[in-house]
Design a protein around this motif. Structure first.
Motif, PDB file in Angstrom:
ATOM      1  N   SER A  81       0.743  -1.098   0.163  1.00 52.05           N
ATOM      2  CA  SER A  81       0.142   0.287  -0.064  1.00 52.05           C
ATOM      3  C   SER A  81       1.190   1.605   0.042  1.00 52.05           C
ATOM      4  O   SER A  81       1.859   1.422   0.984  1.00 52.05           O
ATOM      5  CB  SER A  81      -1.049   0.206   1.089  1.00 52.05           C
ATOM      6  OG  SER A  81      -1.788  -1.014   0.886  1.00 52.05           O
ATOM      7  N   VAL A  82       0.463   2.555  -0.400  1.00 52.04           N
ATOM      8  CA  VAL A  82       1.368   3.734  -1.545  1.00 52.04           C
ATOM      9  C   VAL A  82       0.611   4.847  -0.309  1.00 52.04           C
ATOM     10  O   VAL A  82      -0.406   5.256  -1.173  1.00 52.04           O
ATOM     11  CB  VAL A  82       1.592   3.989  -2.908  1.00 52.04           C
ATOM     12  CG1 VAL A  82       2.836   4.660  -2.578  1.00 52.04           C
ATOM     13  CG2 VAL A  82       2.280   2.201  -2.679  1.00 52.04           C
ATOM     14  N   TRP A  83       0.765   6.280   0.190  1.00 55.66           N
ATOM     15  CA  TRP A  83       0.591   6.671   0.721  1.00 55.66           C
ATOM     16  C   TRP A  83       1.391   8.206   0.476  1.00 55.66           C
ATOM     17  O   TRP A  83       2.429   8.000   1.178  1.00 55.66           O
ATOM     18  CB  TRP A  83       0.288   6.914   1.890  1.00 55.66           C
ATOM     19  CG  TRP A  83      -0.412   8.045   2.226  1.00 55.66           C
ATOM     20  CD1 TRP A  83      -2.068   7.560   2.320  1.00 55.66           C
ATOM     21  CD2 TRP A  83      -0.015   9.525   2.923  1.00 55.66           C
ATOM     22  NE1 TRP A  83      -2.458   9.637   2.875  1.00 55.66           N
ATOM     23  CE2 TRP A  83      -1.714  10.372   2.933  1.00 55.66           C
ATOM     24  CE3 TRP A  83       0.639  10.258   3.098  1.00 55.66           C
ATOM     25  CZ2 TRP A  83      -1.636  11.846   3.532  1.00 55.66           C
ATOM     26  CZ3 TRP A  83       0.621  11.629   3.308  1.00 55.66           C
ATOM     27  CH2 TRP A  83      -0.575  12.070   3.248  1.00 55.66           C
ATOM     28  N   VAL A  84       1.400   8.622  -0.639  1.00 50.61           N
ATOM     29  CA  VAL A  84       2.026   9.922  -1.067  1.00 50.61           C
ATOM     30  C   VAL A  84       1.920  11.250  -0.584  1.00 50.61           C
ATOM     31  O   VAL A  84       0.183  11.673  -1.380  1.00 50.61           O
ATOM     32  CB  VAL A  84       2.416  10.445  -2.395  1.00 50.61           C
ATOM     33  CG1 VAL A  84       3.498  11.015  -2.369  1.00 50.61           C
ATOM     34  CG2 VAL A  84       3.009   8.679  -3.056  1.00 50.61           C
ATOM     35  N   GLY A  85       1.784  12.154  -0.146  1.00 47.34           N
ATOM     36  CA  GLY A  85       1.359  13.157   0.533  1.00 47.34           C
ATOM     37  C   GLY A  85       1.864  15.133   0.188  1.00 47.34           C
ATOM     38  O   GLY A  85       3.135  14.648   0.588  1.00 47.34           O
ATOM     39  N   MET A  86       1.453  15.978   0.556  1.00 47.65           N
ATOM     40  CA  MET A  86       1.920  17.090   0.350  1.00 47.65           C
ATOM     41  C   MET A  86       1.594  17.771   1.027  1.00 47.65           C
ATOM     42  O   MET A  86       0.247  18.098   1.981  1.00 47.65           O
ATOM     43  CB  MET A  86       1.618  17.459  -0.728  1.00 47.65           C
ATOM     44  CG  MET A  86       1.793  18.993  -0.668  1.00 47.65           C
ATOM     45  SD  MET A  86       3.606  19.412   0.127  1.00 47.65           S
ATOM     46  CE  MET A  86       4.090  18.482  -1.803  1.00 47.65           C
ATOM     47  N   GLY A  87       1.708  18.696   2.332  1.00 43.92           N
ATOM     48  CA  GLY A  87       1.437  19.375   3.748  1.00 43.92           C
ATOM     49  C   GLY A  87       2.204  20.536   3.703  1.00 43.92           C
ATOM     50  O   GLY A  87       3.449  20.718   2.972  1.00 43.92           O
ATOM     51  N   ALA A  88       1.646  21.506   4.304  1.00 45.53           N
ATOM     52  CA  ALA A  88       2.071  22.973   4.186  1.00 45.53           C
ATOM     53  C   ALA A  88       1.492  23.776   5.870  1.00 45.53           C
ATOM     54  O   ALA A  88       0.649  23.013   6.305  1.00 45.53           O
ATOM     55  CB  ALA A  88       1.372  23.769   3.272  1.00 45.53           C
ATOM     56  N   ARG A  89       2.850  24.324   6.463  1.00 43.04           N
ATOM     57  CA  ARG A  89       1.786  25.369   6.916  1.00 43.04           C
ATOM     58  C   ARG A  89       2.916  26.344   7.316  1.00 43.04           C
ATOM     59  O   ARG A  89       3.952  26.787   7.076  1.00 43.04           O
ATOM     60  CB  ARG A  89       2.260  24.323   8.892  1.00 43.04           C
ATOM     61  CG  ARG A  89       3.963  23.616   9.214  1.00 43.04           C
ATOM     62  CD  ARG A  89       3.876  23.374  10.480  1.00 43.04           C
ATOM     63  NE  ARG A  89       4.699  22.806  10.611  1.00 43.04           N
ATOM     64  CZ  ARG A  89       5.753  23.568  11.821  1.00 43.04           C
ATOM     65  NH1 ARG A  89       5.340  22.972  12.800  1.00 43.04           N
ATOM     66  NH2 ARG A  89       6.902  22.819  12.141  1.00 43.04           N
ATOM     67  N   GLU A  90       1.826  27.095   8.538  1.00 44.06           N
ATOM     68  CA  GLU A  90       2.627  29.043   8.553  1.00 44.06           C
ATOM     69  C   GLU A  90       2.483  28.845  10.572  1.00 44.06           C
ATOM     70  O   GLU A  90       1.770  28.648  11.049  1.00 44.06           O
ATOM     71  CB  GLU A  90       1.996  30.444   8.000  1.00 44.06           C
ATOM     72  CG  GLU A  90       2.301  31.235   7.964  1.00 44.06           C
ATOM     73  CD  GLU A  90       1.608  32.015   7.283  1.00 44.06           C
ATOM     74  OE1 GLU A  90       1.915  33.178   6.770  1.00 44.06           O
ATOM     75  OE2 GLU A  90       0.132  32.193   7.755  1.00 44.06           O
ATOM     76  N   PHE A  91       3.872  29.208  10.875  1.00 40.52           N
ATOM     77  CA  PHE A  91       4.417  28.747  12.521  1.00 40.52           C
ATOM     78  C   PHE A  91       4.733  30.362  12.267  1.00 40.52           C
ATOM     79  O   PHE A  91       5.634  30.811  11.692  1.00 40.52           O
ATOM     80  CB  PHE A  91       4.378  27.954  12.640  1.00 40.52           C
ATOM     81  CG  PHE A  91       5.770  27.298  11.855  1.00 40.52           C
ATOM     82  CD1 PHE A  91       6.869  27.394  13.202  1.00 40.52           C
ATOM     83  CD2 PHE A  91       5.977  26.639  10.495  1.00 40.52           C
ATOM     84  CE1 PHE A  91       8.141  26.364  12.745  1.00 40.52           C
ATOM     85  CE2 PHE A  91       6.904  26.211  10.049  1.00 40.52           C
ATOM     86  CZ  PHE A  91       8.027  26.658  11.077  1.00 40.52           C
TER      87      PHE A  91
END
Length: 202
Positions: free
Chosen positions: A15-25
């Motif tokens: 099983s494969v999961w590819v993701g993209m996240g972003a945050r401002e902190f």
């Protein structure tokens, strides 16, 4: 802060999961992109998981306060034997430009804040007592009481930590849907310090 799956495939054995996240902190002074990849291999008695997590900050492209490249790599393996299981976990962190250090704790030691480290954990567990009884009101169900032997290690800049110990883990189900594991443990580190601890896993 958000994380979005770019590709998700469940199949056997991979099983494969590819993701993209972003945050401002950091009071809106820092902006980060966070691509990630997770691979899961499922076999009849073996489960292998690989995690790759990358953190990217740029002053010019993203308007962040710093330029930064950070990476976290994880590998875990569980092998089910007759009435027992063996577990192995390896984790590496390389984030030298991050002024906010990552919290790290292995059993038998106090918490540290680091930005470069490798940790390793090996466990062997088996049921000690098969209770498998409970109460209808309140709804509580006690499954197996398990005994676990473990060794933890952390390799830091210029030093290392090493501990070993034993844990009693009680699997508990509540309210028809929730599961938790109270853990009572004893750990001894290489400096000879012994620690007794309690924790609750959900």
């Amino acid at each position: 802060c958000w994380k979005y799956p770019l590709r998700y495939r469940i199949s056997s054995p991979l099983s494969v999961w590819v993701g993209m996240g972003a945050r401002e902190f950091a009071r809106f002074k820092r902006r980060e992109l966070n691509p990630s990849l997770s691979l899961l291999l499922n076999f009849p008695k073996t489960r292998i998981k690989v995690l790759l997590d990358y953190s990217w900050e740029r002053m010019k492209e993203l308007g962040s306060a710093i330029d930064r490249d950070g990476m976290e790599i994880g590998l875990s393996l569980r092998r089910y034997l007759k009435d027992s299981e063996v577990g192995f976990r390896l984790k590496g962190i390389y984030d030298p430009d991050n002024p906010e250090r990552i919290r790290l704790k292995i059993r038998g030691y106090d918490e540290l804040k680091v930005n470069k480290t490798v940790t390793l954990s090996v466990e062997y567990g088996r049921p000690l007592l098969k209770i498998r009884r409970g109460f209808w009101n309140p709804n509580l169900f006690f499954e197996d009481l398990c005994l676990s032997l473990f060794t933890d290690a952390a390799f830091l800049e210029g030093e290392s930590q090493l501990s070993g110990g034993i844990e009693l883990q009680q699997e508990v189900g509540a309210l028809f849907r929730y599961k938790m594991v109270p853990i009572l443990g004893l750990a001894c580190n290489k400096e000879g310090k012994t620690t007794i601890y309690f924790q609750l896993k959900f």
